[in-house]
Motif scaffolding. Structure first.
Motif, PDB file in Angstrom:
ATOM      1  N   LYS A  41      50.127  38.114  61.238  1.00 38.89           N
ATOM      2  CA  LYS A  41      50.743  37.834  59.951  1.00 38.89           C
ATOM      3  C   LYS A  41      51.127  39.092  59.179  1.00 38.89           C
ATOM      4  N   TYR A  42      50.732  40.269  59.687  1.00 38.39           N
ATOM      5  CA  TYR A  42      50.975  41.494  58.929  1.00 38.39           C
ATOM      6  C   TYR A  42      51.783  42.493  59.760  1.00 38.39           C
ATOM      7  N   HIS A  43      52.882  42.980  59.200  1.00 37.10           N
ATOM      8  CA  HIS A  43      53.606  44.084  59.830  1.00 37.10           C
ATOM      9  C   HIS A  43      53.001  45.385  59.320  1.00 37.10           C
ATOM     10  N   CYS A  44      52.614  46.240  60.254  1.00 31.90           N
ATOM     11  CA  CYS A  44      51.890  47.470  59.913  1.00 31.90           C
ATOM     12  C   CYS A  44      50.619  47.146  59.135  1.00 31.90           C
ATOM     13  N   GLY A  45      49.912  46.108  59.605  1.00 27.18           N
ATOM     14  CA  GLY A  45      48.590  45.815  59.066  1.00 27.18           C
ATOM     15  C   GLY A  45      47.546  46.599  59.838  1.00 27.18           C
ATOM     16  N   TYR A  46      46.350  46.714  59.273  1.00 24.22           N
ATOM     17  CA  TYR A  46      45.286  47.495  59.912  1.00 24.22           C
ATOM     18  C   TYR A  46      43.988  46.704  59.881  1.00 24.22           C
ATOM     19  N   LEU A 210      46.271  62.303  58.137  1.00 24.46           N
ATOM     20  CA  LEU A 210      45.102  63.166  58.328  1.00 24.46           C
ATOM     21  C   LEU A 210      44.122  62.870  57.196  1.00 24.46           C
ATOM     22  N   HIS A 211      42.873  62.614  57.560  1.00 24.07           N
ATOM     23  CA  HIS A 211      41.856  62.283  56.555  1.00 24.07           C
ATOM     24  C   HIS A 211      41.185  63.564  56.065  1.00 24.07           C
ATOM     25  N   MET A 212      40.853  63.599  54.791  1.00 19.63           N
ATOM     26  CA  MET A 212      40.297  64.827  54.213  1.00 19.63           C
ATOM     27  C   MET A 212      38.865  65.098  54.641  1.00 19.63           C
ATOM     28  N   ARG A 213      38.149  64.084  55.165  1.00 17.73           N
ATOM     29  CA  ARG A 213      36.737  64.303  55.482  1.00 17.73           C
ATOM     30  C   ARG A 213      36.363  63.994  56.929  1.00 17.73           C
ATOM     31  N   HIS A 214      36.866  62.910  57.485  1.00 15.26           N
ATOM     32  CA  HIS A 214      36.387  62.509  58.799  1.00 15.26           C
ATOM     33  C   HIS A 214      37.506  61.900  59.647  1.00 15.26           C
ATOM     34  N   SER A 215      37.231  61.802  60.941  1.00 10.67           N
ATOM     35  CA  SER A 215      38.163  61.162  61.875  1.00 10.67           C
ATOM     36  C   SER A 215      37.766  59.697  62.061  1.00 10.67           C
ATOM     37  N   PHE A 216      38.753  58.857  62.358  1.00  3.30           N
ATOM     38  CA  PHE A 216      38.467  57.467  62.709  1.00  3.30           C
ATOM     39  C   PHE A 216      39.662  56.893  63.458  1.00  3.30           C
ATOM     40  N   VAL A 217      39.455  55.753  64.074  1.00  2.00           N
ATOM     41  CA  VAL A 217      40.519  55.008  64.742  1.00  2.00           C
ATOM     42  C   VAL A 217      40.467  53.579  64.225  1.00  2.00           C
ATOM     43  N   THR A 218      41.623  53.030  63.911  1.00  2.00           N
ATOM     44  CA  THR A 218      41.714  51.635  63.515  1.00  2.00           C
ATOM     45  C   THR A 218      42.692  50.940  64.470  1.00  2.00           C
ATOM     46  N   ILE A 219      43.001  49.679  64.217  1.00  2.00           N
ATOM     47  CA  ILE A 219      43.997  48.957  65.009  1.00  2.00           C
ATOM     48  C   ILE A 219      45.153  48.587  64.094  1.00  2.00           C
ATOM     49  N   GLN A 220      46.361  48.844  64.558  1.00  2.00           N
ATOM     50  CA  GLN A 220      47.562  48.502  63.791  1.00  2.00           C
ATOM     51  C   GLN A 220      48.281  47.320  64.440  1.00  2.00           C
ATOM     52  N   ARG A 261      53.248  58.300  51.428  1.00  2.00           N
ATOM     53  CA  ARG A 261      52.878  57.067  52.121  1.00  2.00           C
ATOM     54  C   ARG A 261      51.361  57.076  52.264  1.00  2.00           C
ATOM     55  N   SER A 262      50.720  55.993  51.901  1.00  2.00           N
ATOM     56  CA  SER A 262      49.266  55.926  51.992  1.00  2.00           C
ATOM     57  C   SER A 262      48.850  54.995  53.124  1.00  2.00           C
ATOM     58  N   LEU A 263      47.589  55.109  53.511  1.00  2.00           N
ATOM     59  CA  LEU A 263      47.012  54.249  54.543  1.00  2.00           C
ATOM     60  C   LEU A 263      45.720  53.656  54.013  1.00  2.00           C
ATOM     61  N   ASP A 264      45.608  52.341  54.104  1.00  2.00           N
ATOM     62  CA  ASP A 264      44.377  51.652  53.714  1.00  2.00           C
ATOM     63  C   ASP A 264      43.988  50.681  54.808  1.00  2.00           C
ATOM     64  N   VAL A 265      42.728  50.700  55.170  1.00  2.00           N
ATOM     65  CA  VAL A 265      42.173  49.757  56.139  1.00  2.00           C
ATOM     66  C   VAL A 265      41.318  48.775  55.351  1.00  2.00           C
TER      67      VAL A 265
END
Length: 285
Positions: A41-46, A210-220, A261-265
């Protein structure tokens, strides 16, 4: 609105905010979001936070995965645009500037890492008029490069070619990664550069979270032009470690810029990225 009505509205809003933190309500909201996400249901959802790329791959919802299939290789958008090229966004001008500088230094070969169907070549060629001896090589997945080659056949030029081997970048003058590194494991770029006996002198990174503190992986989730949904791991390195890894390979950070452009999970506020990054590195002598 009367004072009584205002008070009641304020009370309802306070109750709604408070209920969002109640364990049962929060769990229900999360389950509903995840169900909609998996249903496409989401385009470029995370969705989700994972320790690594492989863990995210194992957690992909049922359906199309990644970009190597016909649904993600649709070139109708590029063939129906006037001239086949979109106008240059303002945020691309730093790339244009550093490409110009590299050309002035007699750079004649470029690897476009994850360059899709070669649209960036056409876009920049309008402004830079790449010389006849220039070679722009797009690396991407087989379905994508086949579509790119088919599109290029309409206006053939020896300056543009496609490859499915990222190691073709060894010995090239410029490496451009524009909006592609997030679809690769975190250290993929560093590992390839480290393995190459001759690294590109110019390294241009564009539209990369690029995150200011840590690395992570999500699903798009990506909804294609044909209405199908594809899911893919989405990698976000820690900014400092990403830069330090390239410095360790002999590169110097010359310039940096941001794209608004921001990124929110959802349900992972610690994964918020305020802006996407652009970076220009040059290999030391």
């Amino acid at each position: 609105m009367s004072a009584s009505a205002t008070w009641k509205q304020s009370l309802r809003l306070t109750a709604r905010k408070a209920s969002a933190h109640w364990p049962g309500i929060a769990q229900l909201r999360r389950r509903l979001y995840e169900a909609r996400f998996r249903a496409g249901k989401y385009h470029c959802g995370y969705s989700g936070r994972f320790a690594g790329f492989e863990a995210a791959e194992r957690a992909l919802p049922t359906g199309l995965a990644g970009f190597d299939h016909d649904a993600m290789a649709d070139i109708g958008h590029y063939t129906t645009m006037a001239g086949g090229i979109e106008p240059m966004p303002a945020t691309e001008y730093p790339v244009l500037f550093w490409l110009r500088a590299a050309l002035d230094e007699r750079a004649r070969t470029l690897l476009d890492l994850g360059g899709y169907v070669g649209h960036a070549f056409r876009q920049y060629d309008r402004y830079l008029a790449f010389p006849d001896a220039f070679r722009w090589t797009v690396f991407d997945l087989p379905h994508i490069t086949r579509a790119g080659a088919a599109l290029a056949a309409g206006q053939p030029t020896p300056r543009l070619r496609f490859t499915n081997s990222v190691d073709d970048g060894c010995g090239m003058d410029i490496l451009l990664a524009a909006g592609s590194l997030q679809y690769l494991p975190e250290n993929h770029l560093h590992e390839r550069l480290k393995a190459w006996p001759k690294r590109p002198r110019h390294l241009i990174i564009q539209r990369t979270p690029l995150h200011m503190r840590h690395s992570f992986v999500t699903i798009q989730s990506v909804i294609t032009r044909t209405g199908e949904v594809s899911f893919c791991p989405y990698s976000v390195p820690a900014r400092a470690s990403f830069i330090d890894g390239l410095l360790a390979l002999g590169y110097e950070l010359v310039d940096s810029w941001e794209k608004l452009r921001s990124l929110d999970v959802p349900f992972h506020p610690e994964c918020h990225v305020e802006t996407y990054s652009g970076l220009y590195f040059r290999l030391g002598s």
